[in-house]
Motif scaffolding. Structure first.
Motif, PDB file in Angstrom:
ATOM      1  N   SER A 130       3.816 -13.470  -3.806  1.00  0.00           N
ATOM      2  CA  SER A 130       4.981 -12.756  -4.513  1.00  0.00           C
ATOM      3  C   SER A 130       5.597 -11.678  -4.397  1.00  0.00           C
ATOM      4  O   SER A 130       4.530 -11.227  -3.504  1.00  0.00           O
ATOM      5  CB  SER A 130       5.167 -13.629  -6.111  1.00  0.00           C
ATOM      6  N   PRO A 131       6.317 -11.678  -3.886  1.00  0.00           N
ATOM      7  CA  PRO A 131       6.030  -9.806  -3.390  1.00  0.00           C
ATOM      8  C   PRO A 131       5.367  -8.897  -3.716  1.00  0.00           C
ATOM      9  O   PRO A 131       5.561  -8.204  -3.378  1.00  0.00           O
ATOM     10  CB  PRO A 131       8.349  -9.692  -3.387  1.00  0.00           C
ATOM     11  N   GLY A 132       6.479  -9.252  -5.134  1.00  0.00           N
ATOM     12  CA  GLY A 132       5.430  -7.951  -6.303  1.00  0.00           C
ATOM     13  C   GLY A 132       3.594  -8.103  -6.250  1.00  0.00           C
ATOM     14  O   GLY A 132       3.006  -7.284  -6.065  1.00  0.00           O
ATOM     15  N   THR A 133       3.505  -9.491  -6.203  1.00  0.00           N
ATOM     16  CA  THR A 133       1.682  -9.490  -6.099  1.00  0.00           C
ATOM     17  C   THR A 133       1.710  -9.156  -4.697  1.00  0.00           C
ATOM     18  O   THR A 133       0.289  -8.672  -4.737  1.00  0.00           O
ATOM     19  CB  THR A 133       1.441 -11.318  -6.257  1.00  0.00           C
ATOM     20  N   ALA A 134       1.800  -9.471  -3.299  1.00  0.00           N
ATOM     21  CA  ALA A 134       2.171  -9.073  -2.555  1.00  0.00           C
ATOM     22  C   ALA A 134       1.683  -7.547  -2.210  1.00  0.00           C
ATOM     23  O   ALA A 134       0.643  -7.061  -1.572  1.00  0.00           O
ATOM     24  CB  ALA A 134       2.488  -9.387  -1.245  1.00  0.00           C
ATOM     25  N   ARG A 135       2.462  -6.786  -2.581  1.00  0.00           N
ATOM     26  CA  ARG A 135       2.388  -5.275  -2.468  1.00  0.00           C
ATOM     27  C   ARG A 135       1.357  -4.944  -3.818  1.00  0.00           C
ATOM     28  O   ARG A 135       0.799  -3.592  -3.062  1.00  0.00           O
ATOM     29  CB  ARG A 135       4.208  -4.515  -3.499  1.00  0.00           C
ATOM     30  N   GLN A 136       1.102  -5.732  -4.774  1.00  0.00           N
ATOM     31  CA  GLN A 136      -0.089  -5.016  -5.909  1.00  0.00           C
ATOM     32  C   GLN A 136      -1.265  -5.379  -4.419  1.00  0.00           C
ATOM     33  O   GLN A 136      -2.044  -3.865  -4.537  1.00  0.00           O
ATOM     34  CB  GLN A 136       0.095  -5.655  -6.719  1.00  0.00           C
ATOM     35  N   VAL A 137      -1.373  -6.955  -3.910  1.00  0.00           N
ATOM     36  CA  VAL A 137      -2.146  -6.865  -3.711  1.00  0.00           C
ATOM     37  C   VAL A 137      -2.823  -5.989  -1.838  1.00  0.00           C
ATOM     38  O   VAL A 137      -4.137  -5.322  -2.086  1.00  0.00           O
ATOM     39  CB  VAL A 137      -2.867  -8.648  -3.310  1.00  0.00           C
ATOM     40  N   ALA A 138      -1.942  -5.373  -1.579  1.00  0.00           N
ATOM     41  CA  ALA A 138      -1.791  -4.560  -0.186  1.00  0.00           C
ATOM     42  C   ALA A 138      -2.323  -3.142  -0.904  1.00  0.00           C
ATOM     43  O   ALA A 138      -2.547  -2.671  -0.564  1.00  0.00           O
ATOM     44  CB  ALA A 138      -0.018  -4.305   0.187  1.00  0.00           C
ATOM     45  N   LEU A 139      -1.898  -2.303  -2.145  1.00  0.00           N
ATOM     46  CA  LEU A 139      -1.986  -1.554  -3.005  1.00  0.00           C
ATOM     47  C   LEU A 139      -3.463  -1.381  -2.796  1.00  0.00           C
ATOM     48  O   LEU A 139      -4.016   0.098  -2.949  1.00  0.00           O
ATOM     49  CB  LEU A 139      -1.176  -1.156  -3.736  1.00  0.00           C
ATOM     50  N   GLU A 140      -3.933  -2.391  -3.755  1.00  0.00           N
ATOM     51  CA  GLU A 140      -6.116  -2.037  -4.278  1.00  0.00           C
ATOM     52  C   GLU A 140      -6.015  -2.467  -2.900  1.00  0.00           C
ATOM     53  O   GLU A 140      -7.138  -1.068  -2.456  1.00  0.00           O
ATOM     54  CB  GLU A 140      -5.997  -3.392  -5.335  1.00  0.00           C
ATOM     55  N   LEU A 141      -6.177  -3.152  -2.049  1.00  0.00           N
ATOM     56  CA  LEU A 141      -6.550  -3.120  -0.572  1.00  0.00           C
ATOM     57  C   LEU A 141      -6.802  -2.234   0.155  1.00  0.00           C
ATOM     58  O   LEU A 141      -7.736  -1.407   0.645  1.00  0.00           O
ATOM     59  CB  LEU A 141      -6.070  -4.102   0.289  1.00  0.00           C
ATOM     60  N   THR A 142      -5.340  -1.105   0.182  1.00  0.00           N
ATOM     61  CA  THR A 142      -5.918  -0.103   1.078  1.00  0.00           C
ATOM     62  C   THR A 142      -6.425   1.153   0.491  1.00  0.00           C
ATOM     63  O   THR A 142      -6.734   1.960   0.221  1.00  0.00           O
ATOM     64  CB  THR A 142      -3.617   0.663   0.984  1.00  0.00           C
ATOM     65  N   GLU A 143      -6.306   1.320  -0.751  1.00  0.00           N
ATOM     66  CA  GLU A 143      -6.628   2.350  -1.716  1.00  0.00           C
ATOM     67  C   GLU A 143      -8.272   1.996  -1.734  1.00  0.00           C
ATOM     68  O   GLU A 143      -9.118   3.065  -1.499  1.00  0.00           O
ATOM     69  CB  GLU A 143      -6.718   2.393  -3.434  1.00  0.00           C
TER      70      GLU A 143
END
Length: 252
Positions: A130-143
């Motif tokens: 989902s858009p929200g989950t995808a963004r959260q995954v992207a944020l955590e992986l980026t960090e």
């Protein structure tokens, strides 16, 4: 803890790129091993066919051991060098491309971090999140590791396992030599009047084995693969023997 939650050992194994379940290697690990095995089988196949063609062709022109041995040895060395050099150049080009992609991704992350984050989120959303989950995954992986996340999601690259041209060159040369030794030995050991026949039988048997292994590694039909390689090898040997007999007689 839920039975579906990973254990700390599994997390550590996954971070190290190791199997998280006994006797169950990761797809990337298995694929890497299969690629090396397939390359080895193909290199050995080339060594068998090309060297056999040389020694059978020379045997069609003369029964003298010296010329046959010299031709076989020269073909073995030249083929191994050619295979090794070709593999080195090819894999070096691949590695150069991978390094260029790495440098490009680093620049983009440094110059356009927000755009890269949005791109990463879009990639995971396209995979079904989902858009929200995808963004959260992207944020955590980026960090955790921005470069690694983008290389994996966008390019399928692992910066710690880039193409190794020297390793590929050595493996190619070794596999070629292993295959090339067989026809040289098979043509030299028997008496002169048995040489060609023994060599042909040994070569076709080795090609059948190589075809079987190659087919099983690629999950392809074994009979068809063996038939192709054996018929092709037989035709090649017949052609080179005919050429050797024809020109050897004509020149002699």
């Amino acid at each position: 803890m839920s039975t579906a939650d990973p254990t700390s050992a599994q997390v550590d194994a996954a971070a190290a790129g190791e199997p998280t379940h006994p006797a169950e290697p990761h797809d990337s690990e298995r694929a890497g091993r299969l690629n090396w095995l397939r390359a080895g089988v193909l290199g050995a196949n080339d060594g068998i066919v090309s060297t056999a063609g040389i020694v059978v062709g020379v045997a069609g022109a003369t029964t003298a051991t010296g010329p046959i041995f010299t031709a076989g040895l020269a073909g073995l060395v030249a083929g191994a060098v050619s295979m090794s050099l070709g593999e080195y150049v090819s894999v070096s080009s691949q590695r150069d491309s991978e390094r260029a992609l790495l440098a490009k991704e680093r620049r983009e992350l440094a110059d356009e971090p927000d755009e890269e984050l949005a791109e990463l989120a879009a990639l995971y959303q396209a995979k079904g999140l989902s858009p929200g989950t995808a963004r959260q995954v992207a944020l955590e992986l980026t960090e955790h590791d921005a470069l690694g996340a983008h290389l994996d999601a966008e390019l399928g690259l692992d910066p710690d396992h880039l193409a190794n041209p020297m390793q590929a060159a050595v493996a190619s040369a070794i596999s070629f030599v292993v295959g090339a030794v067989l026809p040289v030995v098979a043509i030299l050991l028997p008496p002169p009047h048995w040489r060609v026949g023994v060599c042909v039988v040994a070569v076709l048997a080795a090609l059948a084995l190589a075809g079987t292994i190659s087919a099983r590694l690629g999950s392809a039909p074994v009979r068809l693969a063996v038939l192709r390689v054996v018929v092709g090898g037989a035709l090649g040997l017949a052609f080179t023997y005919a050429v050797g007999s024809l020109f050897g007689t004509a020149i002699g």
